[in-house]
Enzyme design. Structure first.
Site, PDB file in Angstrom:
ATOM      1  N   LYS A  94      28.143  -3.949  -2.791  1.00  0.00           N
ATOM      2  CA  LYS A  94      29.585  -3.723  -2.986  1.00  0.00           C
ATOM      3  C   LYS A  94      30.164  -3.008  -1.778  1.00  0.00           C
ATOM      4  CE  LYS A  94      28.949  -2.958  -7.935  1.00  0.00           C
ATOM      5  NZ  LYS A  94      29.003  -1.881  -8.928  1.00  0.00           N
ATOM      6  N   ARG A 138      11.593   3.512   3.096  1.00  0.00           N
ATOM      7  CA  ARG A 138      11.132   2.588   4.136  1.00  0.00           C
ATOM      8  C   ARG A 138      12.259   1.599   4.427  1.00  0.00           C
ATOM      9  NH1 ARG A 138       5.734  -1.082   4.535  1.00  0.00           N
ATOM     10  NH2 ARG A 138       4.942   0.961   5.095  1.00  0.00           N
ATOM     11  N   HIS A 170       5.813   5.857  11.423  1.00  0.00           N
ATOM     12  CA  HIS A 170       5.237   5.756  10.081  1.00  0.00           C
ATOM     13  C   HIS A 170       4.347   6.984   9.898  1.00  0.00           C
ATOM     14  CE1 HIS A 170       3.747   4.216   6.433  1.00  0.00           C
ATOM     15  NE2 HIS A 170       3.249   3.055   6.804  1.00  0.00           N
ATOM     16  N   ARG A 222       0.793  -1.229   0.000  1.00  0.00           N
ATOM     17  CA  ARG A 222       0.000   0.000   0.000  1.00  0.00           C
ATOM     18  C   ARG A 222       0.821   1.272   0.000  1.00  0.00           C
ATOM     19  NH1 ARG A 222      -3.242  -3.661   1.787  1.00  0.00           N
ATOM     20  NH2 ARG A 222      -1.338  -4.345   2.772  1.00  0.00           N
ATOM     21  N   THR A 223       1.803   1.318   0.903  1.00  0.00           N
ATOM     22  CA  THR A 223       2.559   2.569   1.033  1.00  0.00           C
ATOM     23  C   THR A 223       3.333   2.832  -0.251  1.00  0.00           C
ATOM     24  OG1 THR A 223       2.723   2.124   3.383  1.00  0.00           O
ATOM     25  CG2 THR A 223       4.181   3.816   2.517  1.00  0.00           C
TER      26      THR A 223
HETATM   27  C1  NCD Z   1       1.669  -0.851   8.227  1.00  0.00           C
HETATM   28  C2  NCD Z   1       3.169  -0.770   8.351  1.00  0.00           C
HETATM   29  O1  NCD Z   1       3.885  -1.056   7.402  1.00  0.00           O
HETATM   30  O2  NCD Z   1       3.599  -0.383   9.427  1.00  0.00           O
HETATM   31  N1  NCD Z   1       1.245  -1.091   6.921  1.00  0.00           N
HETATM   32  C3  NCD Z   1       1.058  -0.031   6.091  1.00  0.00           C
HETATM   33  O3  NCD Z   1       1.950   0.753   5.834  1.00  0.00           O
HETATM   34  N2  NCD Z   1      -0.181   0.152   5.617  1.00  0.00           N
HETATM   35  C4  NCD Z   1       1.058  -1.772   9.212  1.00  0.00           C
HETATM   36  C5  NCD Z   1       1.571  -3.174   9.335  1.00  0.00           C
HETATM   37  O4  NCD Z   1       2.432  -3.616   8.565  1.00  0.00           O
HETATM   38  O5  NCD Z   1       1.062  -3.844  10.225  1.00  0.00           O
END
Ligand code: NCD
Length: 328
Positions: free
Chosen positions: A91, A112, A145, A62-63
């Site tokens: 490397k 991320r 997040h 999703r993100t």
């Molecule tokens: C969340 C995350 O990655 O922290 N997911 C997301 O970004 N929608 C929640 C999760 O992974 O539980």
């Protein structure tokens, strides 16, 4: 930096109420424009010269997709690294050099990582070079997040439009609150709203950490902890359910957790207030029964869409394109 002062997005403690309200209005504006052909074209004309680097070394659906779509809504171009084993990291290139390299090709780094604190470190690296680009934290290990919290705020505001918004609401968070970064980021934002009451429901050993409770206490936010869902249903406006974050286990602690009482399905829904909403950041585990997906109180599919609108709004605000969005 935009006139609104937004540059790096690392931690939700950086947001104040005027900025949150502004981003929600902007997200609605993007959403409305995107629905007509002329509106979509005007959005695409906003940032055709901007490039985004999506650096995602931790799994994401999703993100990643919503940031990718948000960039494309604004006409931006995107590059991505999702697998560090095919980048120069193998490397032995340092994190510092990789981040600086991304800034040679991109106008924003969206990242991320499985480790905590990495986005904050990338922002520091940027601040020390002559032409820094903004860093957006799209999930930094179990700590933060922030863009999920922004889309959660937008979802709450939209859901409670008829009840005066988030001010005065009672919001419960349930599940692995110790390691759930979405809950941590969202809890920080509550200081921006008046008379919000928080309720935390977690299995033993997975309770919300002291740093968050201290933050709530420091800002005078009422909160209570409970071990049973039934104890917090009375007067509830929203329930935010989360999955067990097994990937952060240090000693297989998830194996012994009894997560069943922290689940929601048709049976729990029968005891649930008729006007309370159910949220979940997704992906789901067994804590969220698919049998409730079409209940009108369920908001998690809407959260996914809101993520795209909110992330487009955030990028527009960072690049100072708000005026081009013709805000009334
Ligand atoms: C969340 C995350 O990655 O922290 N997911 C997301 O970004 N929608 C929640 C999760 O992974 O539980």
């Amino acid at each position: 930096m935009g006139t609104n002062g937004l540059f790096h997005v690392i931690d939700t403690r950086q947001f104040d109420r005027p900025m949150l309200d502004h981003l929600c209005r902007l997200a609605t504006h993007v959403r409305t424009l995107a629905k007509s052909k002329a509106g979509a074209q005007s959005l695409q004309a906003l940032a055709p010269d901007r490039r985004a680097m999506l650096y995602f070394t931790q799994p994401s659906t999703r993100t990643f997709l919503s940031f990718n779509s948000a960039c494309h809504i604004l006409g931006m171009r995107t590059s991505e690294i999702r697998n560090p084993s095919i980048s120069s990291e193998v490397k032995g290139e340092t994190f510092e050099d990789s981040i600086r390299t991304f800034s040679s090709y991109a106008d924003v780094i969206i990242m991320r990582t499985p480790e905590g604190g990495k986005a904050a470190r990338a922002a520091e690296i940027m601040n020390a070079i002559p032409r820094p680009v903004p860093v957006i934290n799209a999930g930094s290990g179990p700590d933060q997040h922030p863009t999920q919290a922004l889309l959660d705020i937008y979802t709450l505001e939209r859901s409670f439009e008829q009840r005066g918004g988030i001010d005065g609401r009672t919001i419960a968070m349930m599940g692995d609150l110790r390691r759930g970064r979405t809950v941590r980021s969202l809890s920080y934002l509550m200081k921006n709203y008046k008379d919000v009451r928080l309720r935390f429901v977690a299995p033993p050993g997975f309770e919300i950490k002291r740093d968050i409770l201290d933050h709530l206490d420091a800002h005078g936010i009422e909160h209570q902890s409970a071990s049973r869902l039934d104890d917090i249903l009375d007067g509830l406006d929203a329930l935010y359910v989360t999955r067990l974050q097994k990937e952060y286990d240090e000693r297989n602690e998830s194996e012994s957790a009894d997560y069943a009482p922290y689940s929601i399905g048709p049976e729990q829904l029968r005891r649930f207030p008729s006007d309370a909403i159910i949220m979940h950041p997704l992906p789901r585990g067994p804590e969220l029964a698919p049998g409730i997906d079409n209940d009108p109180r369920v908001m998690y599919w809407r959260q996914e869409r809101n993520g795209m609108w909110m992330r487009a709004a955030l990028l527009a605000a960072i690049f100072d394109l708000d005026s081009g969005l013709d805000m009334e």
